[in-house]
Design a protein around this motif. Structure first.
Motif, mmCIF file in Angstrom:
data_model
loop_
_atom_site.group_PDB
_atom_site.id
_atom_site.type_symbol
_atom_site.label_atom_id
_atom_site.label_comp_id
_atom_site.label_asym_id
_atom_site.label_seq_id
_atom_site.Cartn_x
_atom_site.Cartn_y
_atom_site.Cartn_z
ATOM 1 N N GLY A 25 0.838 -1.181 0.000
ATOM 2 C CA GLY A 25 0.000 0.000 0.000
ATOM 3 C C GLY A 25 0.874 1.232 0.000
ATOM 4 O O GLY A 25 2.091 1.151 -0.187
ATOM 5 N N THR A 26 0.263 2.362 0.255
ATOM 6 C CA THR A 26 0.983 3.627 0.296
ATOM 7 C C THR A 26 0.966 4.141 1.724
ATOM 8 O O THR A 26 -0.092 4.246 2.336
ATOM 9 C CB THR A 26 0.312 4.663 -0.627
ATOM 10 N N THR A 27 2.147 4.457 2.252
ATOM 11 C CA THR A 27 2.244 4.961 3.618
ATOM 12 C C THR A 27 3.530 5.762 3.776
ATOM 13 O O THR A 27 4.444 5.661 2.964
ATOM 14 C CB THR A 27 2.217 3.807 4.639
ATOM 15 N N GLY A 28 3.583 6.532 4.838
ATOM 16 C CA GLY A 28 4.814 7.217 5.205
ATOM 17 C C GLY A 28 5.506 6.434 6.310
ATOM 18 O O GLY A 28 4.851 5.795 7.125
ATOM 19 N N THR A 39 5.081 3.252 10.791
ATOM 20 C CA THR A 39 4.338 3.554 9.574
ATOM 21 C C THR A 39 3.106 4.366 9.908
ATOM 22 O O THR A 39 2.510 4.210 10.968
ATOM 23 C CB THR A 39 3.906 2.263 8.840
ATOM 24 N N GLY A 40 2.744 5.229 8.987
ATOM 25 C CA GLY A 40 1.534 6.026 9.146
ATOM 26 C C GLY A 40 0.328 5.273 8.628
ATOM 27 O O GLY A 40 0.357 4.057 8.446
ATOM 28 N N GLU A 41 -0.738 5.994 8.365
ATOM 29 C CA GLU A 41 -1.958 5.407 7.806
ATOM 30 C C GLU A 41 -1.642 4.797 6.443
ATOM 31 O O GLU A 41 -0.983 5.407 5.611
ATOM 32 C CB GLU A 41 -3.026 6.500 7.654
ATOM 33 N N VAL A 42 -2.116 3.578 6.222
ATOM 34 C CA VAL A 42 -1.863 2.886 4.959
ATOM 35 C C VAL A 42 -3.062 3.077 4.040
ATOM 36 O O VAL A 42 -4.198 2.809 4.420
ATOM 37 C CB VAL A 42 -1.612 1.373 5.192
ATOM 38 N N GLU A 43 -2.810 3.558 2.834
ATOM 39 C CA GLU A 43 -3.853 3.721 1.824
ATOM 40 C C GLU A 43 -3.670 2.655 0.756
ATOM 41 O O GLU A 43 -2.557 2.191 0.517
ATOM 42 C CB GLU A 43 -3.767 5.114 1.207
ATOM 43 N N ASN A 44 -4.753 2.277 0.114
ATOM 44 C CA ASN A 44 -4.727 1.245 -0.936
ATOM 45 C C ASN A 44 -4.066 -0.034 -0.425
ATOM 46 O O ASN A 44 -3.253 -0.647 -1.113
ATOM 47 C CB ASN A 44 -4.002 1.753 -2.188
ATOM 48 N N ALA A 45 -4.432 -0.429 0.789
ATOM 49 C CA ALA A 45 -3.807 -1.588 1.430
ATOM 50 C C ALA A 45 -4.210 -2.897 0.760
ATOM 51 O O ALA A 45 -5.350 -3.062 0.332
ATOM 52 C CB ALA A 45 -4.192 -1.623 2.910
ATOM 53 N N ASN A 46 -3.251 -3.806 0.692
ATOM 54 C CA ASN A 46 -3.490 -5.148 0.159
ATOM 55 C C ASN A 46 -2.828 -6.162 1.068
ATOM 56 O O ASN A 46 -1.690 -5.976 1.504
ATOM 57 C CB ASN A 46 -2.896 -5.302 -1.249
ATOM 58 N N SER A 47 -3.533 -7.257 1.349
ATOM 59 C CA SER A 47 -2.958 -8.319 2.169
ATOM 60 C C SER A 47 -2.394 -9.459 1.318
ATOM 61 O O SER A 47 -1.902 -10.437 1.838
ATOM 62 C CB SER A 47 -4.005 -8.872 3.137
ATOM 63 N N ILE A 48 -2.481 -9.303 -0.010
ATOM 64 C CA ILE A 48 -1.935 -10.297 -0.936
ATOM 65 C C ILE A 48 -1.028 -9.579 -1.934
ATOM 66 O O ILE A 48 -1.412 -8.562 -2.511
ATOM 67 C CB ILE A 48 -3.043 -11.041 -1.703
ATOM 68 N N LEU A 49 0.165 -10.120 -2.125
ATOM 69 C CA LEU A 49 1.090 -9.622 -3.143
ATOM 70 C C LEU A 49 1.312 -10.712 -4.178
ATOM 71 O O LEU A 49 1.433 -11.884 -3.835
ATOM 72 C CB LEU A 49 2.447 -9.275 -2.521
ATOM 73 N N VAL A 50 1.404 -10.321 -5.433
ATOM 74 C CA VAL A 50 1.659 -11.268 -6.516
ATOM 75 C C VAL A 50 3.005 -10.917 -7.147
ATOM 76 O O VAL A 50 3.261 -9.759 -7.484
ATOM 77 C CB VAL A 50 0.542 -11.214 -7.580
ATOM 78 N N PHE A 51 3.859 -11.926 -7.277
ATOM 79 C CA PHE A 51 5.184 -11.773 -7.866
ATOM 80 C C PHE A 51 5.239 -12.686 -9.085
ATOM 81 O O PHE A 51 5.211 -13.906 -8.948
ATOM 82 C CB PHE A 51 6.243 -12.165 -6.822
ATOM 83 N N ASN A 52 5.263 -12.097 -10.284
ATOM 84 C CA ASN A 52 5.295 -12.871 -11.521
ATOM 85 C C ASN A 52 6.729 -13.029 -12.019
ATOM 86 O O ASN A 52 7.538 -12.100 -11.903
ATOM 87 C CB ASN A 52 4.469 -12.183 -12.615
ATOM 88 N N ALA A 53 7.030 -14.180 -12.600
ATOM 89 C CA ALA A 53 8.340 -14.418 -13.194
ATOM 90 C C ALA A 53 8.551 -13.424 -14.337
ATOM 91 O O ALA A 53 7.591 -13.022 -15.000
ATOM 92 C CB ALA A 53 8.434 -15.851 -13.700
ATOM 93 N N PRO A 54 9.795 -13.031 -14.574
ATOM 94 C CA PRO A 54 10.052 -12.035 -15.615
ATOM 95 C C PRO A 54 9.772 -12.526 -17.041
ATOM 96 O O PRO A 54 9.600 -11.720 -17.939
ATOM 97 C CB PRO A 54 11.536 -11.703 -15.434
ATOM 98 N N ASP A 55 9.720 -13.840 -17.257
ATOM 99 C CA ASP A 55 9.392 -14.367 -18.579
ATOM 100 C C ASP A 55 8.719 -15.733 -18.443
ATOM 101 O O ASP A 55 8.568 -16.255 -17.338
ATOM 102 C CB ASP A 55 10.633 -14.448 -19.479
#
Length: 161
Positions: A25-28, A39-55
């Motif tokens: 998300g976005t935070t200070g 950390t400050g207030e978190v905006e656009n928070a997500n509890s799941i991250l996706v990491f894709n292979a580069p190819d």
């Protein structure tokens, strides 16, 4: 999170906080009086991250890959979903703290023991450890008030479980 697989063909990794804590998300970020990161207030928070292979060949076996997250406590754990050859394997890690500049590594992940299955198959928990009376009481206390101090017993609970 630092990942390094010896398996070939891994095309995607999903990292999820099972407690729903914000991993992205976005935070200070500020530094506290004793040098800890805050950390400050978190905006656009997500509890799941996706990491894709580069190819399409997938992640390079033996290479370090880093997934950056927000600072958080993963008390209830996290789930790594590892996609390979159209199938998925789930790995669950518990009770780790993500701090500024530190890496969490799934040290007990044994690639040979991963069971890959159809991504659309229901996720079924096959085994759950028996809980003694003390652990059950601490778990109930934590679920009722997870943000209140419990004299360090909560940390011991999740380490034992």
């Amino acid at each position: 999170m630092k990942l390094n697989f010896s398996l070939s063909g891994i095309t995607k990794i999903e990292l999820e906080s099972v407690d729903g804590y914000a991993l992205a998300g976005t935070t200070g970020i500020q530094w506290g009086d004793s040098g800890e990161a805050l950390t400050g207030e978190v905006e656009n928070a997500n509890s799941i991250l996706v990491f894709n292979a580069p190819d399409e060949n997938g992640l390079t076996p033996g290479k370090d890959y880093i997934i950056f997250t927000l600072l958080c406590d993963l008390y209830g754990g996290y789930r790594l979903s590892i996609y390979r050859e159209g199938l998925v394997a789930h790995y669950f890690g518990v009770h780790q703290t993500v701090e500024m500049g530190s890496f969490v590594t799934p040290a007990d992940l044994i690639e040979e023991e991963l069971e890959f299955d159809d991504p659309d198959a229901p996720l079924v928990e096959e085994e759950r450890p028996e809980l003694d009376a003390t652990t059950t009481a601490l778990l109930r206390q934590y679920q009722q008030s997870p943000h209140l101090g419990c004299g360090g017993k909560c940390r011991r609970l999740w380490t034992r479980w």
